[in-house]
Write an enzyme that holds these catalytic residues in place. Sequence first.
Site, short mmCIF file in Angstrom:
data_model
loop_
_atom_site.label_atom_id
_atom_site.label_comp_id
_atom_site.label_asym_id
_atom_site.label_seq_id
_atom_site.Cartn_x
_atom_site.Cartn_y
_atom_site.Cartn_z
CE LYS A 1 -4.85 -1.35 1.53
NZ LYS A 1 -5.17 -2.58 2.20
CB THR B 1 -0.92 0.02 1.23
OG1 THR B 1 -1.65 -1.20 1.28
CG2 THR B 1 -1.89 1.19 1.16
P1 NAP Z 1 5.45 -6.36 7.29
O1 NAP Z 1 5.12 -7.58 8.06
O2 NAP Z 1 6.18 -5.24 7.95
O3 NAP Z 1 6.26 -6.84 5.99
C1 NAP Z 1 6.96 -5.99 5.12
C2 NAP Z 1 8.25 -6.69 4.80
O4 NAP Z 1 8.96 -5.95 3.80
C3 NAP Z 1 9.15 -6.78 6.04
O5 NAP Z 1 9.65 -8.07 6.16
C4 NAP Z 1 10.22 -5.75 5.72
O6 NAP Z 1 11.48 -6.01 6.28
C5 NAP Z 1 10.31 -5.84 4.21
N1 NAP Z 1 10.89 -4.61 3.69
C6 NAP Z 1 10.54 -3.33 3.99
N2 NAP Z 1 11.32 -2.48 3.34
C7 NAP Z 1 12.18 -3.22 2.61
C8 NAP Z 1 13.23 -2.90 1.73
N3 NAP Z 1 13.57 -1.62 1.49
N4 NAP Z 1 13.90 -3.91 1.16
C9 NAP Z 1 13.59 -5.19 1.41
N5 NAP Z 1 12.60 -5.57 2.24
C10 NAP Z 1 11.90 -4.58 2.83
O7 NAP Z 1 4.15 -5.73 6.63
P2 NAP Z 1 2.86 -6.50 6.04
O8 NAP Z 1 1.83 -6.53 7.07
O9 NAP Z 1 3.29 -7.74 5.35
O10 NAP Z 1 2.39 -5.39 4.99
C11 NAP Z 1 3.06 -5.18 3.77
C12 NAP Z 1 2.32 -4.09 2.98
O11 NAP Z 1 0.98 -4.53 2.73
C13 NAP Z 1 2.21 -2.75 3.72
O12 NAP Z 1 2.27 -1.69 2.80
C14 NAP Z 1 0.83 -2.83 4.36
O13 NAP Z 1 0.30 -1.53 4.55
C15 NAP Z 1 0.07 -3.62 3.31
N6 NAP Z 1 -1.07 -4.43 3.79
C16 NAP Z 1 -1.00 -5.13 4.97
C17 NAP Z 1 -2.09 -5.89 5.38
C18 NAP Z 1 -2.09 -6.66 6.68
O14 NAP Z 1 -3.17 -7.04 7.15
N7 NAP Z 1 -0.95 -6.95 7.27
C19 NAP Z 1 -3.25 -5.95 4.60
C20 NAP Z 1 -3.27 -5.27 3.38
C21 NAP Z 1 -2.17 -4.52 2.99
P3 NAP Z 1 11.72 -6.02 7.89
O15 NAP Z 1 11.25 -7.37 8.30
O16 NAP Z 1 13.17 -5.78 8.05
O17 NAP Z 1 10.86 -4.88 8.46
#
Ligand code: NAP
Length: 304
Positions: A179, A104
Site C-alpha cells: 500500500k 492504511t
Molecule cells: P474516515 O472517513 O476518517 O473514517 C475512519 C473512521 O474510523 C471514522 O469514522 C473514525 O471516527 C473511525 N475511528 C478512528 N479511530 C477510531 C477508534 N480509535 N475507534 C473507533 N473508531 C475510530 O477515513 P476513511 O477515508 O474511511 O479512511 C479509513 C482508512 O482507509 C485510512 O487509514 C485511510 O488512509 C485509508 N484509505 C482511505 C481511502 C479513501 O479514499 N478515503 C482510500 C484507501 C485507503 P470519527 O468519525 O470519530 O473520526
Amino acid sequence: MSLPTVSTSTRIGWIGLGVMGAPMCGHLLRQGHPVTVFTRTPSKAASVLAKGAKWVESPLAVAEASEVVFTMVSSPLDVRQVYLGEAGLLKGARSGSLLVDMTTSAPSLAREIFKAARSRGMQSIDAPVSGGDVGAREATLSIMIGGEEEAVDAIVPLLGALGRSIVRQGGPGMGQQAKLCNQIVIAGTMVGVCESLVYGYKAGLNLETMLASITTGAAACWTLTNLAPRILRRNFNPGFLVDHFLKDMGIALDEAAQMGLVLPGLALVQQLYFAVQSQGHGKSGTHALILALERLSNTEIEPR
Ligand code: NAP
C-alpha cells in the site's frame, strides 16, 4: 489453529465507519452476515444500523460477538488503540478469531499485532486497500494482503464482497508495504495532475476538452479520471482526506529512512501537502493540492 469457515452465517464485526468503512460494511450486510459494529462517532453508524447491523460500545464487545473482525479506522494510533488498548479487540476475541486491519497503517504495527494475536491463538492480517471512495461504494477495491497463507485463504470469500483484486503480498506487514508503494505513485500522479490543470488553464485551454483527450492517452490514470473533474467543479469534499494522505506519506518516508532510501519526489509532495494542511484543508480531499499550487502561481482556475 482452527480458523472460521466462512459462510453467510459467519458472525462479522466491523470497527470504523467513515468514508470507506460504512459502504464496505454495507456490502457484507447485503451478503446476509450478522454484523456487529462500533465506531468513534456513533452517528456515523446510522447507515449500517438501518441495514440491520447491531451496535455495541467498544472494540472488546465487537470481538466478543464476532468470529471475523474488520477494522477500517484512521491512523496507526487508532489501530493501536482498537487492537491493543484497554477495551481493545485482543481483550475480547476468542482463540480462533480472525482479525483483519484494512486501515492504511505502519508495517511494524501490523507485525506487532500479528505476534500479539498469535500468542493468544488468533490470526491477524493486514489488508489495506486502494480504489478510493468510489471503489469502496462499488466494491471494486484493490486489496493488498499481508499474513499467513492459511488465514488469507480463509478470508478471501469475504474480501470478494469488497474488492476486485485480492492479492497476498507476503507475511505480516507486507500488505501495508504494498500500500505504501501505491501511495508513492499517487503522490507523484497527484502533483502531475494538478500542475497540468494549472498549466492548461493559464495556457487558455478548455480544461474539459483537454481532459477528454489526455484521459484516453498515455497519461490516463485514476486520479485524472476521478479527481480532475472534481477540481474543475471546485468540489473539495473528501474522497481521501489530506490529513490521511500526510499520515501515509509520513509512514512511507519513515520506512524509507530506516531502509537508507532517499525518495525526493515523495518528500517534495509531502511539503506541498503541509502547505495545503496549513491553509486549513486537512479535512478536504487530496485533490485540494491544487489550492497550494494555485497560490504559488498566484492564479485560480475558474469554476465550471
Ligand atoms: P474516515 O472517513 O476518517 O473514517 C475512519 C473512521 O474510523 C471514522 O469514522 C473514525 O471516527 C473511525 N475511528 C478512528 N479511530 C477510531 C477508534 N480509535 N475507534 C473507533 N473508531 C475510530 O477515513 P476513511 O477515508 O474511511 O479512511 C479509513 C482508512 O482507509 C485510512 O487509514 C485511510 O488512509 C485509508 N484509505 C482511505 C481511502 C479513501 O479514499 N478515503 C482510500 C484507501 C485507503 P470519527 O468519525 O470519530 O473520526
